[in-house]
Motif scaffolding. Structure first.
Motif, PDB file in Angstrom:
ATOM      1  N   GLU A 152      10.620 -30.502  39.205  1.00 25.82           N
ATOM      2  CA  GLU A 152      10.561 -31.487  38.120  1.00 25.82           C
ATOM      3  C   GLU A 152      10.317 -30.833  36.770  1.00 25.82           C
ATOM      4  N   PHE A 155      16.100 -32.717  47.014  1.00 26.00           N
ATOM      5  CA  PHE A 155      15.529 -31.698  46.137  1.00 26.00           C
ATOM      6  C   PHE A 155      16.067 -30.317  46.516  1.00 26.00           C
ATOM      7  N   GLY A 159      17.815 -29.329  42.150  1.00 24.12           N
ATOM      8  CA  GLY A 159      17.435 -29.513  40.749  1.00 24.12           C
ATOM      9  C   GLY A 159      17.726 -30.903  40.254  1.00 24.12           C
ATOM     10  N   LEU A 160      17.435 -31.151  39.017  1.00 26.42           N
ATOM     11  CA  LEU A 160      17.548 -32.472  38.438  1.00 26.42           C
ATOM     12  C   LEU A 160      18.634 -32.473  37.384  1.00 26.42           C
TER      13      LEU A 160
END
Lengths: 515, 515
Positions: free
Chosen positions: B54, B93, B106-107
């Motif tokens: 995050e 994730f 990842g985001l």
């Protein structure tokens, strides 16, 4: 012990597999509430025995059935009964006598719980009514049937959908919060504090989704978003404060403001949300739902958001932004909330985790400048100290483990599917109506043809199993929204939507014909 | 990814048991917070990976260490790592590539959490201060060090004692409340309702201990007892209402009343509790702690209780009875609370489960006539709807399983032992002081020799590891209680009492000599 028909069989009758008929009746009645479809049978059994001891149905000295007999009667494993009995021995409800079985220890004094009707109430309403400083029951409120889950087509807003609750992941987080070090964290009185782990997760994972960046001392937890509104109103409103309120708007906010000031000013709402007109300019504060206006669900365009902020800054107006359902559905065109556009600290931001998780948890928060949070904490301390810390810790774990993020993705997918379905069905089954719903919202605001009484329509629909929310309570002048209703889709199963809307269409057509 | 030193070893290196040194540094730092003394290692590991993803420390594409390497580094079982990785794959994730290992997904956009100091706060206090309708931070409050658990001798009142919390039984009840049918019960919005199972358990097991008999519609749950006081005050107090307040008395109650009316009338307290004198007779309402007066801990004898009720009836005075700690210790001479002696509905009763269980749970309740409960529910609905329902359900299960009863027995035993110890130690180590403590109370109210400043004494004691609560905040005129302090014993370990009192005696003797 006459009616008890206690068991007098010899204790060595190891071969006797069942209870005698008289016992069967008694013990069968005592355990009648056992729900084999539910987990925790052993707990249910213990709870029933404790209750029967507490209310005197099992007085001192009664011998309990053998574990074998009771297991056979209740159709549970014998081990379940053995564990239950042993636990009750540990708690001093039962005593185990070697070779004789388990006997009720009972209580020093029996407490008979009486039905409400057996307890008299003296003193009438009148005597009390004249003592009250205010009469909260007199407010007009949104009325939803409490048993809405029993209706086949509940088009209600913001309620719990058991199908969407992240049961396993919540359970994992809740269990983790039951370890000894975690209990030591949440069991204490934090006076005016919150769980720092939850505040950190809000900073890290929740607020950034809304483009909001906040220091830890700019955030405070509340008992649901509504509590945040109450605290803000209480802090800022004097008896003559002028507060602007969207009209139509959220009745609970209007009621909170009305309790504190006589100057609640209705502010118009158009297709772009609240109108920043001259009436707005004269307010000291204003309540605004920019993301999706409650109840019309229209989205305020960026241009108006910036204009609102400009006027608020120039006129020194405090904006209370209720981002009540955040953006549960991502439709690719999200706009930043006022809070994230604000460069001048004119916005107090109210958010909630309840809509995405479960309203019963009551988890809300407020983001505001440090001096405001400081006073809000002192006020909250006075009112109730802090929201329960065990729930704060469970939520922190849930978010921290990444469950919140995956949950929102899952919810968004389902809700988007429902919205697309309704976009297709509404023109087909409600051809005489118009409606609004902006991106990200979980409800439509439906206007029926002029002359329709949506309250009457809602009653007729409910008789057919369809629950909608009549619009009049949302308007300060009831007549203005009498032909409107709110149609929510966050709590109805997707497969119920089509038959529900079809039925609603029929009810409306009948209503239009008959009047 | 420079500083990441990502792992580039061939994926078939099955025999390589450890990470290369550069990796060791990075991954060691990432998992530095792992606490092996705590349960839920797998959860801790997942939470750390999620957090690192995050906040960007683990960007897209990084390869995670093999489960074997990470297990060896963290000294946990390999299975723990495998389960953690698989769960993170389910949550998107990580992604698992055959024969290559696990990689960070990842985001879409990285969210960097910044330290508070990096986020500017514009707008000073002054600007906000002039907008507030009230200033809750200005109230005088009881001050306890938030980190009281870090002091060896915490003689503080009403806080959590980890040694007395019924961990296993609470855990059992909490787990039972996580079954699907129970979640469906507590997850919903009850609007103005409470969990009927908890109300029933209060009727059945909690109130009868205090001789209180109530209908289900005469009971409402609150966020701790203090919230009950706030709601009652808000319902009954107008700007000029005359409310009697014990002096010395509970500062939070006094602050709540002072926020609502300018007519808070101090009522004297003697060895028999609140004095029903002429000042009392002129009040519209009065706040009274008959069971053990806060803070003096004196018990009001039956004769005065009846006199109080008689005057209240004749003068139409509403009594708010705060039975804040019930009778945690049974010393064989309990008196019934005013509520149970009242035949004329002059008493509104406030109770709490927090003192017996854990303050962090915030579980209180009010018992009052039906018309009052009806308005209180409407007011509570406006303020926050209802206390979290999951906690209500856990408490209902805990009480229903008989755990509340056994827990109180256990607590009473320990507290009685502490009280007897203090009865013996106080004359020995505080020979120049006098004190009061009525049966059932968990604190002493200690008066030092005239001229002693107990606030200064408390500071000196705290520097020596002993926490006591200075008395002045309890009195409307601070000087009146300046020589007094409250000595609680519900949160200090029994074996710490003797050395703590001895040290307190030394500090006091030094104080007396030096002034």
């Amino acid at each position: 012990m006459g009616r008890l028909m206690p068991s007098h069989r010899s204790d060595t009758e190891a071969a006797a597999p069942v209870l005698p008929p008289s016992d069967l009746l008694f013990w069968g009645a005592l355990f009648a509430g056992l729900d084999r479809s539910r987990a925790f049978l052993q707990l249910q059994i213990r709870q029933m025995i404790v209750t029967a001891i507490e209310d005197g149905r099992l007085p001192l000295g009664v011998r309990m059935p053998s574990s074998r007999d009771l297991a056979s009667l209740l159709k549970v494993s014998r081990n379940t009964i053995v564990i239950a009995y042993e636990q009750l021995v540990d708690q001093n409800f039962l005593v185990s006598r070697e070779r004789s079985g388990y006997f009720v220890v009972g209580l020093p004094k029996q407490i008979a719980i009486e039905p409400d009707s057996a307890i008299a109430t003296t003193g009438g309403d009148v005597r009390w009514t004249e003592r009250f400083a205010l009469h909260p029951t007199s407010f007009r409120n949104i009325v939803k049937p409490l048993d809405w889950q029993n209706y086949p087509y509940p088009f209600i807003f913001g309620q719990f959908d058991p199908g969407l609750f992240p049961t396993n992941n919540w359970r994992e987080s809740a269990r983790a919060a039951l370890s000894v070090p975690e209990i030591n964290n949440w069991a204490r009185d934090m006076i005016d504090g919150d769980d720092p782990a939850l505040i950190e997760q809000l900073q890290r994972q929740v607020l950034p989704r809304r483009g909001v960046r906040a220091r830890s001392d700019e955030i405070m937890m509340t008992i649901g978003g509504q509590h945040a509104l109450y605290l803000i109103a209480k802090l800022f409103l004097g008896a003559t404060s002028r507060i602007g309120m969207e009209d139509p708007g959220y009745p609970d906010a209007r009621n909170i403001f009305s309790m504190l000031t006589s100057n609640v000013v209705p502010l118009g709402v158009d297709q772009e949300g609240m109108v920043p007109d001259a009436a707005f300019e004269r307010c000291g504060l204003a309540y605004v739902t920019a993301s999706h206006q409650c109840p019309t669900a229209v989205v305020m365009p960026l241009k108006r958001r910036l204009e609102l902020l400009r006027i608020a800054r120039e006129r020194n107006i405090i904006l209370i932004e209720d981002d009540y359902e955040s953006e549960l559905i991502h439709e690719g065109n999200e706009l930043p909330p006022l809070m994230s556009l604000d460069r001048d600290q004119t916005v107090l931001y109210v958010g909630s985790l309840s809509k995405a998780l479960a309203p019963g948890l009551r988890l809300g928060y407020v983001v505001a400048p440090v001096p405001v949070i400081r006073e809000l904490r002192a006020l909250r301390r006075l009112m109730l100290r802090h929201p329960p810390l065990n729930n704060q810790r469970v939520a922190a774990l849930f978010i921290g483990l990444g469950h919140y993020r995956s949950h929102l993705q899952q919810v968004a997918k389902v809700l988007l599917e429902r919205a697309k379905l309704l976009d297709r069905l509404l023109p087909q089954f409600l051809p005489n109506c118009t409606w609004t719903r902006g991106a990200g919202s979980t409800n439509y605001w439906v206007s029926c043809p002029p002359g329709t009484d949506a309250t009457r329509l809602a009653e007729a629909a409910r008789a057919r199993g369809v629950v909608i929310e009549p619009g009049e309570v949302f308007s300060m002048n009831e007549a203005a929204s009498r032909h409107c209703f709110r149609l929510g889709f966050s709590s109805i199963r997707t497969d119920r939507i089509e038959p529900g809307i079809e039925r609603l269409g029929t009810v409306l057509a009948q209503d239009l014909c008959s009047h």
